[in-house]
Design an enzyme around this catalytic site. Structure first.
Site, mmCIF file in Angstrom:
data_model
loop_
_atom_site.group_PDB
_atom_site.id
_atom_site.type_symbol
_atom_site.label_atom_id
_atom_site.label_comp_id
_atom_site.label_asym_id
_atom_site.label_seq_id
_atom_site.Cartn_x
_atom_site.Cartn_y
_atom_site.Cartn_z
ATOM 1 N N LYS A 1 0.844 -1.210 0.000
ATOM 2 C CA LYS A 1 0.000 0.000 0.000
ATOM 3 C C LYS A 1 0.873 1.252 0.000
ATOM 4 C CE LYS A 1 -1.697 1.497 4.100
ATOM 5 N NZ LYS A 1 -1.423 2.880 4.485
ATOM 6 N N ASN A 2 1.923 1.241 0.825
ATOM 7 C CA ASN A 2 2.701 2.475 1.025
ATOM 8 C C ASN A 2 3.706 2.737 -0.079
ATOM 9 O OD1 ASN A 2 1.152 2.858 3.228
ATOM 10 N ND2 ASN A 2 2.706 2.284 4.726
ATOM 11 N N ARG B 1 -4.524 10.731 4.604
ATOM 12 C CA ARG B 1 -3.421 11.689 4.750
ATOM 13 C C ARG B 1 -2.477 11.604 3.555
ATOM 14 N NH1 ARG B 1 0.145 13.895 8.237
ATOM 15 N NH2 ARG B 1 2.300 13.313 7.885
ATOM 16 N N CYS C 1 -4.831 12.529 12.825
ATOM 17 C CA CYS C 1 -5.071 11.081 12.752
ATOM 18 C C CYS C 1 -5.574 10.611 14.113
ATOM 19 C CB CYS C 1 -3.762 10.382 12.425
ATOM 20 S SG CYS C 1 -3.784 9.914 10.705
ATOM 21 N N ARG D 1 -0.708 14.821 12.888
ATOM 22 C CA ARG D 1 0.487 14.388 12.137
ATOM 23 C C ARG D 1 0.827 15.516 11.175
ATOM 24 N NH1 ARG D 1 -1.061 8.727 9.997
ATOM 25 N NH2 ARG D 1 0.935 8.831 8.934
ATOM 26 N N PRO D 2 1.808 16.327 11.542
ATOM 27 C CA PRO D 2 2.108 17.545 10.768
ATOM 28 C C PRO D 2 2.628 17.226 9.362
ATOM 29 C CG PRO D 2 3.829 17.122 12.366
ATOM 30 C CD PRO D 2 2.759 16.095 12.621
ATOM 31 N N VAL D 3 2.554 18.223 8.507
ATOM 32 C CA VAL D 3 3.128 18.115 7.160
ATOM 33 C C VAL D 3 4.119 19.239 6.928
ATOM 34 C CG1 VAL D 3 1.233 16.839 6.082
ATOM 35 C CG2 VAL D 3 1.114 19.359 6.213
ATOM 36 N N ASP D 4 4.647 19.794 8.029
ATOM 37 C CA ASP D 4 5.553 20.943 7.896
ATOM 38 C C ASP D 4 6.772 20.626 7.028
ATOM 39 O OD1 ASP D 4 6.106 19.195 10.112
ATOM 40 O OD2 ASP D 4 7.706 20.566 10.690
ATOM 41 N N LEU D 5 7.276 19.402 7.108
ATOM 42 C CA LEU D 5 8.479 19.058 6.321
ATOM 43 C C LEU D 5 8.155 19.014 4.824
ATOM 44 C CD1 LEU D 5 9.959 16.317 8.662
ATOM 45 C CD2 LEU D 5 10.685 18.695 8.437
ATOM 46 N N ASP E 1 4.653 0.481 12.153
ATOM 47 C CA ASP E 1 3.417 -0.118 11.634
ATOM 48 C C ASP E 1 3.240 -1.558 12.079
ATOM 49 O OD1 ASP E 1 3.398 1.616 8.414
ATOM 50 O OD2 ASP E 1 2.975 2.248 10.459
ATOM 51 N N ARG F 1 -8.539 -0.494 4.848
ATOM 52 C CA ARG F 1 -7.681 0.541 4.238
ATOM 53 C C ARG F 1 -6.346 -0.060 3.819
ATOM 54 N NH1 ARG F 1 -7.321 6.175 7.276
ATOM 55 N NH2 ARG F 1 -5.950 6.374 5.482
HETATM 56 C C1 EPZ Z 1 4.203 6.762 6.375
HETATM 57 O O1 EPZ Z 1 3.427 7.811 6.899
HETATM 58 C C2 EPZ Z 1 3.270 5.567 6.309
HETATM 59 N N1 EPZ Z 1 2.128 5.883 5.446
HETATM 60 C C3 EPZ Z 1 2.778 5.216 7.707
HETATM 61 O O2 EPZ Z 1 2.038 4.017 7.584
HETATM 62 C C4 EPZ Z 1 3.974 4.943 8.615
HETATM 63 O O3 EPZ Z 1 3.507 4.724 9.935
HETATM 64 C C5 EPZ Z 1 4.924 6.148 8.600
HETATM 65 O O4 EPZ Z 1 5.315 6.442 7.241
HETATM 66 C C6 EPZ Z 1 6.191 5.893 9.413
HETATM 67 O O5 EPZ Z 1 6.870 4.787 8.891
HETATM 68 C C7 EPZ Z 1 2.308 5.853 4.116
HETATM 69 O O6 EPZ Z 1 3.383 5.562 3.613
HETATM 70 C C8 EPZ Z 1 1.085 6.177 3.285
HETATM 71 P P1 EPZ Z 1 6.297 10.116 8.366
HETATM 72 P P2 EPZ Z 1 4.015 9.328 6.900
HETATM 73 O O7 EPZ Z 1 6.181 11.394 7.611
HETATM 74 O O8 EPZ Z 1 4.778 9.551 5.651
HETATM 75 C C9 EPZ Z 1 6.724 13.346 11.714
HETATM 76 C C10 EPZ Z 1 0.190 2.619 7.775
HETATM 77 O O9 EPZ Z 1 -0.176 2.040 8.793
HETATM 78 N N2 EPZ Z 1 6.520 14.319 10.620
HETATM 79 O O10 EPZ Z 1 7.478 9.242 8.123
HETATM 80 O O11 EPZ Z 1 2.890 10.236 7.210
HETATM 81 C C11 EPZ Z 1 5.428 12.592 12.044
HETATM 82 O O12 EPZ Z 1 4.636 13.330 12.950
HETATM 83 C C12 EPZ Z 1 0.637 4.063 7.856
HETATM 84 O O13 EPZ Z 1 0.274 2.103 6.631
HETATM 85 C C13 EPZ Z 1 6.730 15.680 10.875
HETATM 86 O O14 EPZ Z 1 7.054 16.065 11.992
HETATM 87 O O15 EPZ Z 1 4.993 9.241 8.132
HETATM 88 C C14 EPZ Z 1 5.951 11.323 12.654
HETATM 89 O O16 EPZ Z 1 6.240 11.526 14.033
HETATM 90 C C15 EPZ Z 1 0.309 4.665 9.202
HETATM 91 N N3 EPZ Z 1 6.541 16.576 9.873
HETATM 92 C C16 EPZ Z 1 7.266 11.080 11.904
HETATM 93 O O17 EPZ Z 1 7.606 12.312 11.281
HETATM 94 C C17 EPZ Z 1 6.188 16.186 8.597
HETATM 95 O O18 EPZ Z 1 6.054 17.050 7.706
HETATM 96 C C18 EPZ Z 1 7.166 10.023 10.822
HETATM 97 O O19 EPZ Z 1 6.162 10.449 9.930
HETATM 98 C C19 EPZ Z 1 6.000 14.804 8.362
HETATM 99 C C20 EPZ Z 1 6.178 13.894 9.381
#
Ligand code: EPZ
Length: 421
Positions: free
Chosen positions: A22-23, A92, A116, A121-125, A304, A396
């Site tokens: 999926k991811n 998301r 969530c 879950r921020p998207v600032d990055l 996960d 999902r």
């Molecule tokens: C991906 O989410 C996966 N989803 C998630 O899987 C998985 O849990 C996660 O990576 C971590 O491995 C998909 O690939 C669709 P991140 P993503 O950005 O990209 C922080 C599932 O069960 N962060 O790596 O959203 C965030 O808060 C799902 O299939 C920022 O601070 O995860 C977290 O603490 C759930 N700012 C950490 O980074 C940002 O702009 C990791 O988040 C983005 C993230």
């Protein structure tokens, strides 16, 4: 609202085919917006989130058709750079269209994702990365409104090795003028798979699977066909199902080297494993050994698989500590597991689990995708009947999970609004 009725206590036995990831599928679907034309993507899992991404691509103007597990996507006439709130709030990962829309259409209007089930879950990055590449962003009534005269390469250091931000920035950078370097990049196999897909489209990317990814922008990319990698989290979930029920399961069409850390922990917990090129066979021993886990970015133990591991440790002979360093509050499954008799204490971002002799069936509520998986696992091992409610969460990320479990001998039925089918 669908629910599962599960009669626990049956050791699972047999073979199950693992679906595509999926991811990996979600960002790869978004990447088709980078170049107009027809793409055929194989081994795509039939999941709710994939259908949501297909719906989003259609809103943007693409044509998307499913033929079994092959997706045919035609982005020739994709020209509406919007991701509406009513869609983004359900998934998301919709944010993955931001980079491709900016790169190809030089503008985008993407709703901010809602929080969530386990905190914001921020998207600032993602946003800061786009600005570094030369986009101008502003927030307008919950929407990110972005535009650019043309993206330019930059060096971007990610404070956190964000999977999503790495993917979004990498996609945008493929058509930026000049070189982009992403430091502290995610190394997850799904991002490597996205990178391979982009390379097949003509992108020039080095360093996939390392902390530093280098992208040389090109004038244009072209459509390609592609086959998605297997889903390592689905694989890990079914292996835990074999161990927690004291059974013997074989997974086919999987990629063992993508879940090394999970395999190591399963062996520590008492599983016997036989690993070949694309199959994994697990045989449970007569007891589950307590095993501590701390989640980390790849290649560490995946967040996960955290909820699934807590379900397993609830039946271990001894105590274990499970700590989530990625999502400190991703523990909504714990109160539900306690309803089944699990002995767990939560403290900060750790669960202290004291194994019990048995769990007893009861009605439990799914709250998010992996929490639902952990409840199904516990129910498969519990004595008596468990009703798992709101299983739309599990749909999902798991393709026909009840059918795959039935193939392994599980007594699980899906009830849809009261009718058994
Ligand atoms: C991906 O989410 C996966 N989803 C998630 O899987 C998985 O849990 C996660 O990576 C971590 O491995 C998909 O690939 C669709 P991140 P993503 O950005 O990209 C922080 C599932 O069960 N962060 O790596 O959203 C965030 O808060 C799902 O299939 C920022 O601070 O995860 C977290 O603490 C759930 N700012 C950490 O980074 C940002 O702009 C990791 O988040 C983005 C993230």
């Amino acid at each position: 609202m669908d629910q599962f009725i599960i009669e626990g206590g049956v050791p699972l036995r047999g073979t199950v085919r693992i679906s595509g990831s999926k991811n990996a599928a979600l960002p790869i679907m978004a990447a088709t917006l980078l170049a107009p034309g027809v793409y055929r993507i194989h081994n795509v899992p039939r999941l709710r989130d994939v259908r949501t991404m297909a719906h989003l691509l259609r809103i943007i103007g693409a044509k998307v058709e499913f033929e079994d597990h092959t997706l045919q996507i035609d982005t020739s006439r994709a020209d509406f750079p919007e991701a509406p709130y009513e869609l983004v709030k359900t998934m998301r990962a919709s944010i993955y269209v931001l980079g491709p829309l900016l790169a190809r259409m030089k503008r985008a209007r993407v709703s901010l994702p809602g929080g969530c089930a386990w905190g914001p879950r921020p998207v600032d990055l993602h946003l800061r990365g786009m600005e570094k590449l030369g986009a101008h962003l502003e927030l307008d009534r919950g929407y990110i409104v972005a535009r650019t005269d043309g993206l330019k390469g930059a060096t971007i250091y990610l404070d956190v090795s964000s999977v999503g931000a790495t993917g979004n920035i990498m996609m945008a950078a493929t058509l930026a003028r000049g070189t982009t370097i992403i430091e502290n990049a995610a190394e997850e196999p799904e991002i490597v798979d996205l990178g391979h897909f982009l390379q097949r489209m003509g992108a020039r990317i080095q360093g996939l699977g390392s902390k530093t990814i280098r992208i040389e922008g090109v004038e244009a990319l072209h459509p390609t066909d592609y086959t998605i990698i297997p889903d390592r989290i689905e694989a890990g979930t079914f292996l835990v199902a074999g161990l927690i029920t004291g059974g013997q399961v074989t997974l086919t069409h999987c990629q063992p080297d993508h879940l090394q850390e999970v395999l190591a922990k399963l062996q520590e917990a008492g599983a016997q494993l036989r690993i070949d090129r694309d199959t994994i066979s697990l045989t449970a021993s007569d007891r589950i050994r307590p095993t501590h886990v701390t989640t980390a970015v790849y290649p560490g133990y995946p967040t996960d698989m955290q909820a699934q591991w807590i379900a397993l440790m609830a039946l271990a002979e001894g105590s274990s500590v499970i700590t989530d360093t990625i999502y400190p509050d991703r523990f909504t499954h714990v109160p539900e597991l306690q309803r089944l008799g699990a002995d767990i204490i939560l403290k900060n971002n750790s669960a202290f689990v004291r194994g019990v002799k048995k769990l007893k069936g009861a009605p439990v509520m799914s709250t998010d995708l992996r929490a639902s998986a952990s409840l199904v696992l516990a129910a498969l091992a519990a004595e008596g009947q468990t009703e798992v409610l709101r299983v739309y969460h599990i749909d999902r990320g798991y393709e026909r999970i009840e059918e795959k479990l039935q193939q392994l001998g599980a007594r699980i039925q899906r009830i849809d609004d009261g009718k058994l089918y």
